[in-house]
Design an enzyme around this catalytic site. Structure first.
Site, PDB file in Angstrom:
ATOM      1  N   ILE A  62      29.336  46.689 121.357  1.00 50.32           N
ATOM      2  CA  ILE A  62      27.903  46.952 121.205  1.00 50.32           C
ATOM      3  C   ILE A  62      27.409  46.312 119.915  1.00 50.32           C
ATOM      4  CG2 ILE A  62      28.324  49.285 120.216  1.00 50.32           C
ATOM      5  CD1 ILE A  62      25.594  49.974 121.795  1.00 50.32           C
ATOM      6  N   MET A  90      24.594  46.119 117.463  1.00 46.75           N
ATOM      7  CA  MET A  90      23.372  46.652 116.847  1.00 46.75           C
ATOM      8  C   MET A  90      23.184  46.077 115.445  1.00 46.75           C
ATOM      9  SD  MET A  90      23.338  50.708 117.555  1.00 46.75           S
ATOM     10  CE  MET A  90      23.741  51.467 119.089  1.00 46.75           C
ATOM     11  N   PRO A 124      23.254  41.255 109.780  1.00 41.73           N
ATOM     12  CA  PRO A 124      23.641  41.006 108.386  1.00 41.73           C
ATOM     13  C   PRO A 124      22.656  41.627 107.394  1.00 41.73           C
ATOM     14  CG  PRO A 124      23.851  39.004 109.683  1.00 41.73           C
ATOM     15  CD  PRO A 124      23.211  40.015 110.583  1.00 41.73           C
ATOM     16  N   ILE A 164      30.909  43.726 114.410  1.00 41.88           N
ATOM     17  CA  ILE A 164      30.939  44.200 115.794  1.00 41.88           C
ATOM     18  C   ILE A 164      32.386  44.469 116.244  1.00 41.88           C
ATOM     19  CG2 ILE A 164      30.263  43.706 118.179  1.00 41.88           C
ATOM     20  CD1 ILE A 164      27.948  44.159 116.018  1.00 41.88           C
ATOM     21  N   GLU A 215      28.262  59.118 120.294  1.00 46.58           N
ATOM     22  CA  GLU A 215      29.018  58.192 119.449  1.00 46.58           C
ATOM     23  C   GLU A 215      29.524  58.932 118.209  1.00 46.58           C
ATOM     24  OE1 GLU A 215      26.905  54.648 118.255  1.00 46.58           O
ATOM     25  OE2 GLU A 215      28.452  54.085 116.804  1.00 46.58           O
ATOM     26  N   ARG A 249      61.720  65.558 100.788  1.00 46.36           N
ATOM     27  CA  ARG A 249      61.724  64.824  99.519  1.00 46.36           C
ATOM     28  C   ARG A 249      62.096  65.757  98.359  1.00 46.36           C
ATOM     29  NH1 ARG A 249      62.075  59.817  97.149  1.00 46.36           N
ATOM     30  NH2 ARG A 249      60.854  59.753  95.235  1.00 46.36           N
ATOM     31  N   GLN A 276      48.726  61.606  97.896  1.00 42.76           N
ATOM     32  CA  GLN A 276      49.176  62.115  96.590  1.00 42.76           C
ATOM     33  C   GLN A 276      50.537  62.794  96.725  1.00 42.76           C
ATOM     34  OE1 GLN A 276      47.483  61.315  93.991  1.00 42.76           O
ATOM     35  NE2 GLN A 276      48.614  62.434  92.418  1.00 42.76           N
ATOM     36  N   GLY A 333      54.489  57.465  95.299  1.00 40.05           N
ATOM     37  CA  GLY A 333      54.405  56.009  95.430  1.00 40.05           C
ATOM     38  C   GLY A 333      54.597  55.526  96.852  1.00 40.05           C
ATOM     39  N   GLY A 386      28.891  53.945 112.386  1.00 40.00           N
ATOM     40  CA  GLY A 386      28.293  54.963 113.265  1.00 40.00           C
ATOM     41  C   GLY A 386      27.215  55.747 112.539  1.00 40.00           C
TER      42      GLY A 386
HETATM   43  C1  LIG Z   1      34.809  48.193 110.648  1.00 39.98           C
HETATM   44  C2  LIG Z   1      33.376  48.308 111.088  1.00 39.98           C
HETATM   45  C3  LIG Z   1      33.085  48.419 112.432  1.00 39.98           C
HETATM   46  C4  LIG Z   1      31.761  48.486 112.868  1.00 39.98           C
HETATM   47  N1  LIG Z   1      31.473  48.463 114.208  1.00 39.98           N
HETATM   48  C5  LIG Z   1      30.184  48.288 114.601  1.00 39.98           C
HETATM   49  C6  LIG Z   1      29.859  48.031 115.974  1.00 39.98           C
HETATM   50  O1  LIG Z   1      30.739  48.006 116.858  1.00 39.98           O
HETATM   51  N2  LIG Z   1      28.573  47.793 116.307  1.00 39.98           N
HETATM   52  C7  LIG Z   1      27.569  47.813 115.386  1.00 39.98           C
HETATM   53  O2  LIG Z   1      26.426  47.588 115.760  1.00 39.98           O
HETATM   54  N3  LIG Z   1      27.835  48.058 114.067  1.00 39.98           N
HETATM   55  C8  LIG Z   1      29.105  48.281 113.666  1.00 39.98           C
HETATM   56  N4  LIG Z   1      29.407  48.490 112.349  1.00 39.98           N
HETATM   57  C9  LIG Z   1      28.307  48.540 111.389  1.00 39.98           C
HETATM   58  C10 LIG Z   1      28.085  49.898 110.762  1.00 39.98           C
HETATM   59  O3  LIG Z   1      27.530  50.799 111.674  1.00 39.98           O
HETATM   60  C11 LIG Z   1      27.219  49.681 109.511  1.00 39.98           C
HETATM   61  O4  LIG Z   1      28.048  49.046 108.554  1.00 39.98           O
HETATM   62  C12 LIG Z   1      26.644  50.956 108.969  1.00 39.98           C
HETATM   63  O5  LIG Z   1      25.673  51.486 109.832  1.00 39.98           O
HETATM   64  C13 LIG Z   1      25.998  50.753 107.582  1.00 39.98           C
HETATM   65  O6  LIG Z   1      25.146  49.660 107.601  1.00 39.98           O
HETATM   66  P1  LIG Z   1      25.297  48.518 106.449  1.00 39.98           P
HETATM   67  O7  LIG Z   1      26.714  48.120 106.387  1.00 39.98           O
HETATM   68  O8  LIG Z   1      24.305  47.462 106.714  1.00 39.98           O
HETATM   69  O9  LIG Z   1      24.946  49.254 105.096  1.00 39.98           O
HETATM   70  P2  LIG Z   1      23.501  49.471 104.485  1.00 39.98           P
HETATM   71  O10 LIG Z   1      22.560  49.899 105.548  1.00 39.98           O
HETATM   72  O11 LIG Z   1      23.140  48.276 103.676  1.00 39.98           O
HETATM   73  O12 LIG Z   1      23.767  50.697 103.499  1.00 39.98           O
HETATM   74  C14 LIG Z   1      24.386  50.527 102.224  1.00 39.98           C
HETATM   75  C15 LIG Z   1      24.417  51.881 101.515  1.00 39.98           C
HETATM   76  O13 LIG Z   1      23.076  52.370 101.366  1.00 39.98           O
HETATM   77  C16 LIG Z   1      22.986  53.661 101.916  1.00 39.98           C
HETATM   78  N5  LIG Z   1      21.668  53.868 102.508  1.00 39.98           N
HETATM   79  C17 LIG Z   1      21.029  53.075 103.405  1.00 39.98           C
HETATM   80  N6  LIG Z   1      19.860  53.619 103.749  1.00 39.98           N
HETATM   81  C18 LIG Z   1      19.775  54.789 103.080  1.00 39.98           C
HETATM   82  C19 LIG Z   1      18.797  55.826 103.000  1.00 39.98           C
HETATM   83  N7  LIG Z   1      17.689  55.806 103.745  1.00 39.98           N
HETATM   84  N8  LIG Z   1      19.033  56.885 102.189  1.00 39.98           N
HETATM   85  C20 LIG Z   1      20.149  56.949 101.447  1.00 39.98           C
HETATM   86  N9  LIG Z   1      21.118  56.007 101.475  1.00 39.98           N
HETATM   87  C21 LIG Z   1      20.928  54.940 102.271  1.00 39.98           C
HETATM   88  C22 LIG Z   1      24.072  53.735 102.972  1.00 39.98           C
HETATM   89  O14 LIG Z   1      24.423  55.061 103.256  1.00 39.98           O
HETATM   90  C23 LIG Z   1      25.169  52.957 102.305  1.00 39.98           C
HETATM   91  O15 LIG Z   1      25.850  53.808 101.422  1.00 39.98           O
HETATM   92  C24 LIG Z   1      30.717  48.478 111.902  1.00 39.98           C
HETATM   93  C25 LIG Z   1      31.023  48.392 110.550  1.00 39.98           C
HETATM   94  C26 LIG Z   1      32.315  48.277 110.135  1.00 39.98           C
HETATM   95  C27 LIG Z   1      32.589  48.073 108.680  1.00 39.98           C
END
Ligand SMILES: Cc1cc2nc3c(=O)[nH]c(=O)nc-3n(C[C@H](O)[C@H](O)[C@H](O)COP(=O)(O)OP(=O)(O)OC[C@H]3O[C@@H](n4cnc5c(N)ncnc54)[C@H](O)[C@@H]3O)c2cc1C
Length: 378
Positions: A124, A126, A129, A158, A243, A269, A337, A341, A364
């Site tokens: 999926i 969503m 960048p 993704i 989800e 241990r 912890q 090590g 999520g």
């Molecule tokens: C391993 C992995 C797998 C993933 N799989 C999928 C997938 O299958 N499909 C998909 O679509 N996405 C996927 N994602 C994306 C994931 O859902 C997003 O990384 C996540 O929603 C956060 O978005 P961002 O990385 O752009 O962070 P940002 O939105 O830039 O957020 C950065 C920080 O700001 C904080 N922040 C943002 N807005 C607010 C607010 N209003 N108030 C307070 N704090 C805030 C966040 O909590 C975070 O701490 C995946 C990500 C990873 C790393």
């Protein structure tokens, strides 16, 4: 753990079969999959043969017609192997449900059976960048041209991005900003214009293939639109509670695994002529973790029960995701912890569990976004 009353006899049998299957076919492959950065596609097909994929899909599409409890068993048993993959949650709990609820019948008939038999893996798309938390800011465009849509844009992070055969894509179908013009599309990943970018190098979840995806004049038939145009954001809000429960279930089971591994370790241990278990600190730490896990299971089961009854609210699901992923972090950190090590050595399963933990407070919907959602219900 207290006896769980959520499950019935058919679930116990299903769990036993899944556990046997994973012991034979999943556990021996974890290290190899981690090294290659993805799960073998043949394993997905084996899962299909075992009835592990999309067990809650209706029988008319080849599913077992069970409910989320069966999906949860698959997630729990996967986590309890100590592995973060395959990403059954994305496949069975998320994408299959979008197709079942919103896809054109031709799409449902063509693809849900293949998701169930493991010949098609789903992802999926969503996150972009420019931002993942703010889904209303999606920029990928989908422009209607006759009986097709033309998609252009970029997605990142993704899950199953490299291996997926089918995708759901969130894109903007109008000029209106915010949530109002977001729509969802189904798409096969071998269509011209669907381009897989880099497989991303992550801190943990090494066997999960997470990639960048680009849409470069990607054309999809008009009937690949899920539901109605401009309703995508509303659909996402409806589906996100499930989800989030998937992630909560995975988190809690992994925390239990970390705790169980640690109990075994501290009993054998030795330090200062005693087993680690004999130190009061060890016993108190484990007593606290055991208590948190016990309370957590009761909460998790109550939430699952509400989900199955279609009574789990967005805020309650957000609380579950927040609580269980934060708990997993606390538990795995305390366990590392106690391993000393060795807990930091990649060859130890506890190290993998700890590395795989961190992302669960981010994807999520991050913990901060969960707090936003919960606070709106106050
Ligand atoms: C391993 C992995 C797998 C993933 N799989 C999928 C997938 O299958 N499909 C998909 O679509 N996405 C996927 N994602 C994306 C994931 O859902 C997003 O990384 C996540 O929603 C956060 O978005 P961002 O990385 O752009 O962070 P940002 O939105 O830039 O957020 C950065 C920080 O700001 C904080 N922040 C943002 N807005 C607010 C607010 N209003 N108030 C307070 N704090 C805030 C966040 O909590 C975070 O701490 C995946 C990500 C990873 C790393």
């Amino acid at each position: 753990m207290l006896t769980r009353t959520l499950f019935e006899e058919e679930h116990h049998q299903f769990r036993a079969a899944v556990r046997r299957f994973f012991a034979a076919e999943l556990t021996p492959n974890i290290a190899r999959w981690e090294a290659q950065g993805q799960v073998d596609k043949s394993f997905w097909r084996a899962c299909g043969e075992q009835g592990v994929l999309c067990p809650d899909m209706p029988e008319i599409y080849g599913g077992a017609g069970l409910d989320f409890r069966a999906n949860a068993i698959v997630l729990e048993e996967t986590s309890y192997t100590g592995s973060a993959t395959p990403a059954f949650g994305v496949h069975s709990d998320i994408v299959a449900h979008y197709l079942l609820k919103y896809a054109h019948e031709d799409v449902r008939q063509a693809w849900i059976p293949r998701m169930i038999d493991g010949s098609a893996i789903a992802c999926i798309c969503m996150t972009e960048p420019g931002g993942g938390s703010d889904l209303k800011a999606i920029r990928t465009s989908a422009v209607r041209e006759g009986d097709q849509y033309r998609l252009n844009g970029a997605k990142t992070f993704i899950t199953n991005g490299v291996t997926a055969d089918i995708a759901i894509i969130a894109a903007r179908t109008g000029a209106e900003p915010g949530a109002k013009s977001i729509s969802l599309f189904f798409c096969e990943t071998d269509r011209p214009g669907y381009k897989i970018g880099r497989k991303l190098d992550k801190v943990g979840q090494a066997s999960s293939d997470v990639a960048e995806i680009f849409f470069d004049d990607l054309m999809v038939p008009a009937h690949y639109l899920l539901g109605a145009e401009n309703q995508g954001f509303a659909y996402m809000m409806q589906e996100l509670p499930q989800e989030r429960m998937s992630i909560a279930v995975t988190a809690h089971s992994a925390a239990q695994r970390a705790y169980d591994l640690t109990v075994d370790y501290v009993k054998q241990r030795q330090a200062f002529g005693h087993s680690l278990m004999e130190f009061q600190n060890t016993r108190f730490v484990l007593a606290e973790l055991r208590t948190q896990l016990q309370v957590g299971w009761a909460h998790l089961d109550a939430c699952m029960s509400a989900l199955v009854a279609k009574q789990l609210s967005t805020a309650q699901a957000a609380s579950a995701k927040l609580f269980h992923t934060e708990l997993r972090s606390q538990v795995t950190d305390a366990c590392v912890q106690l391993f000393g090590g060795y807990g930091y050595m990649n060859e130890y399963e506890i190290a993998r569990l700890w590395k795989d933990t961190r992302i669960q407070r981010i994807y999520g919907g991050s913990s901060e976004i969960m707090k936003e959602l919960i606070s709106r219900a106050i």
